[in-house]
Scaffold this active site. Structure first.
Site, PDB file in Angstrom:
ATOM      1  N   ARG A  15     -23.897  61.628 132.539  1.00 39.41           N
ATOM      2  CA  ARG A  15     -23.990  60.414 131.708  1.00 39.41           C
ATOM      3  C   ARG A  15     -23.198  60.558 130.411  1.00 39.41           C
ATOM      4  O   ARG A  15     -22.932  59.598 129.712  1.00 39.41           O
ATOM      5  CB  ARG A  15     -25.460  60.094 131.399  1.00 39.41           C
ATOM      6  CG  ARG A  15     -26.222  59.581 132.609  1.00 39.41           C
ATOM      7  CD  ARG A  15     -27.721  59.551 132.379  1.00 39.41           C
ATOM      8  NE  ARG A  15     -28.324  60.872 132.522  1.00 39.41           N
ATOM      9  CZ  ARG A  15     -29.625  61.127 132.390  1.00 39.41           C
ATOM     10  NH1 ARG A  15     -30.456  60.142 132.099  1.00 39.41           N
ATOM     11  NH2 ARG A  15     -30.092  62.345 132.538  1.00 39.41           N
ATOM     12  N   ARG A 430      17.940  72.780  88.034  1.00 42.41           N
ATOM     13  CA  ARG A 430      18.289  71.398  88.328  1.00 42.41           C
ATOM     14  C   ARG A 430      19.643  71.148  87.709  1.00 42.41           C
ATOM     15  O   ARG A 430      20.013  71.762  86.712  1.00 42.41           O
ATOM     16  CB  ARG A 430      17.220  70.436  87.801  1.00 42.41           C
ATOM     17  CG  ARG A 430      16.937  70.593  86.346  1.00 42.41           C
ATOM     18  CD  ARG A 430      15.733  69.770  85.917  1.00 42.41           C
ATOM     19  NE  ARG A 430      15.637  69.797  84.478  1.00 42.41           N
ATOM     20  CZ  ARG A 430      14.486  69.751  83.819  1.00 42.41           C
ATOM     21  NH1 ARG A 430      13.329  69.672  84.461  1.00 42.41           N
ATOM     22  NH2 ARG A 430      14.484  69.765  82.517  1.00 42.41           N
TER      23      ARG A 430
END
Ligand code: UD1
Ligand code: CA
Length: 454
Positions: A15, A430
């Site tokens: 089930r 950067r």
């Protein structure tokens, strides 16, 4: 207690509509069967588990989770002879291996035998204990339900249990009975020895029902004690709907236990905590929070909709909307929104917003700017990032691991860091900014009449 416990876990669980054995389905992060084993071990040192469907998978998982009890001989496994003796009664029979006495019961250490269905994760040891204190030769548990669908109906005449009729065998008039068999029984050993061999499979499921033992014993004048029990503890889980109902009950218990210990919960019904989570000190857990696995939360504030998995959080505030993934240890730290950590140790750190910290260690007084990412995975392996004390990591920095950043370091915003940084250094990576005169007008025509400021 001097009682042996048998947990029936050999059913197919059809089930449930799942490839996984029913008893391994989880409630609040813990297998249903493990709840039964935990409660059983509280009252007995002779616990038996009957298996059949996916026997080895279940056995392996149980032995792994209960190494100590298994080594001490408190846990035993039996294989049901399902082909010849299916059903809950069959589960207690020795089967073909016992030859002509195929229906005789297994051997148990004690004379009193408590039998539990393996799909009842909510039953508590205290309740089992009081059930065992009843000295009748047969003690069974009875639930009175508005909707008895699916359960075995208990036929009671003149206040005495006569027999139990399964849903699939019941007549119309039996189906309306609201007293049902809750699925926990205590039998004296002699009852099983005498009446289990009498059980037949002449029913609609062609199964050997354990409940028929009660019928045969009754026929022979044995008194049956039927104890009324509560659905909150004795509901059986056969389907995924029932699995979710049982989880609701368990969650409520876990939340109440936490609040009794001093945890403040905002909108508790929206909070999901698993059964192995522990709290200490004064904690606040806001709405929509999930705390999973073996997490430990101490003197901390977990803000709305954060998820904590398998981690330790001490004297910290986390969230809203933070994701603390397994093996994070966060202490004296502030974690803001949209921060994800994994396998990271943070001691006395501030991580305010939008960061991913994986496989790293960050020490006291360090600040992790918005958008900082540890690039811990190169596609093949995971690498560590170690950050010392009082390090200031500017916003939008990528830290390409493996990396070691010593104390008192400043990293400029927008840097991509690929090399270790020494004590006291400023790291920048950067390109210099260029401002190109009237560069805008190479691409666009003027959009407004605003004059350039002189
Ligand atoms: C069973 C009872 C029913 C009761 C209900 C309570 C029987 C015949 N019926 O029905 O009266 O109201 O529990 O929840 O006992 N199992 C085995 N071997 C098997 C079949 C089942 O070990 O061959 C185990 C299952 O893994 C499960 C437990 O026994 O843990 C109960 O089996 P299940 O099929 O769920 O029984 P129900 O139909 O719910
Ligand atoms: Ca059941």
């Amino acid at each position: 207690m001097n009682v042996s416990v048998v947990i029936l876990a050999a059913g197919a669980g059809t089930r449930m509509k799942s490839k996984m054995p029913k008893v391994l389905h989880k409630i609040c992060g813990k297998e249903m069967l493990f709840y039964s084993i935990d409660e059983a071990l509280q009252i007995s040192d002779d616990v038996h588990i009957v298996l059949f469907h996916q026997e080895n998978t279940i056995k392996e998982r149980v032995i792994c989770a209960y190494k100590q009890a298994y080594a001490n001989g408190a846990l035993h496994f039996h294989l049901q002879d399902h082909a010849h003796y299916p059903g809950t009664g069959g589960a207690l029979m020795q089967g073909q291996s016992a030859g002509i006495n195929a229906k005789k019961p297994f051997c148990y250490q004690y004379d009193e035998i408590l039998i539990l269905n393996g799909d009842m994760p909510l039953v508590r040891s205290q309740t089992l204990k009081s059930l065992c204190q009843n000295k009748a030769q047969i003690v069974m548990s009875v639930l009175h339900l508005q909707n008895p669908f699916g359960y075995g109906r208990v036929v009671i005449e003149s206040g005495e249990v006569q027999r139990i009729i399964e849903q699939k065998d019941a007549t119309e008039s039996e189906l309306v009975i609201q007293d049902v068999n809750a699925g926990v029984y205590k039998f004296h050993k002699s009852i099983l020895e005498l009446y289990l061999p009498q059980v037949q499979n002449a029913n609609n499921q062609q199964e050997f029902y354990l409940t028929d033992v009660i019928f045969y014993a009754k026929e022979n004048g044995v008194k049956i004690a039927a104890l009324q029990v509560k659905e909150e503890e004795f509901m059986g889980v056969n389907s995924k709907i029932q699995l979710s109902s049982a989880q609701e009950v368990m969650l409520q218990r876990l939340r109440e236990k936490a609040m009794e210990q001093g945890v403040i919960m905002h909108l508790p019904h929206t909070i999901y905590i698993e059964s192995n989570v522990t709290f200490s000190g004064e904690c606040i857990i806001e709405q929509g929070v999930q705390i999973l696995g073996d997490s430990y939360i101490s003197d901390s504030h977990i803000k709305a909709h954060s998820v904590i998995e398998q981690s330790i959080i001490e004297s910290s505030d986390v969230g809203p909307l933070a994701h603390i993934r397994p093996k994070s240890h966060i202490k004296n730290t502030h974690i803001g929104n949209f921060v994800e950590t994994k396998s990271s140790i943070l001691r006395g750190v501030k991580v305010g917003h939008l960061s991913y910290l994986g496989d790293c260690e960050v020490d006291e007084g360090s600040n992790i700017g918005a958008g900082v990412i540890t690039c811990n995975y190169d596609g093949k392996a995971k690498h560590k990032t170690i950050i010392g004390k009082s390090v200031f990591v500017g916003s939008d920095v990528q830290l390409i691991a493996p990396l070691k950043i010593e104390s008192n370091v400043l990293i400029g915003a927008g840097s991509t860091i690929t090399k270790d940084i020494e004590y006291g250094d400023l790291a920048l990576s950067r390109t210099a900014q260029q401002n190109i005169k009237d560069g805008f007008f190479k691409f666009f025509s003027p959009k407004n009449e605003e004059k350039k400021e002189e």
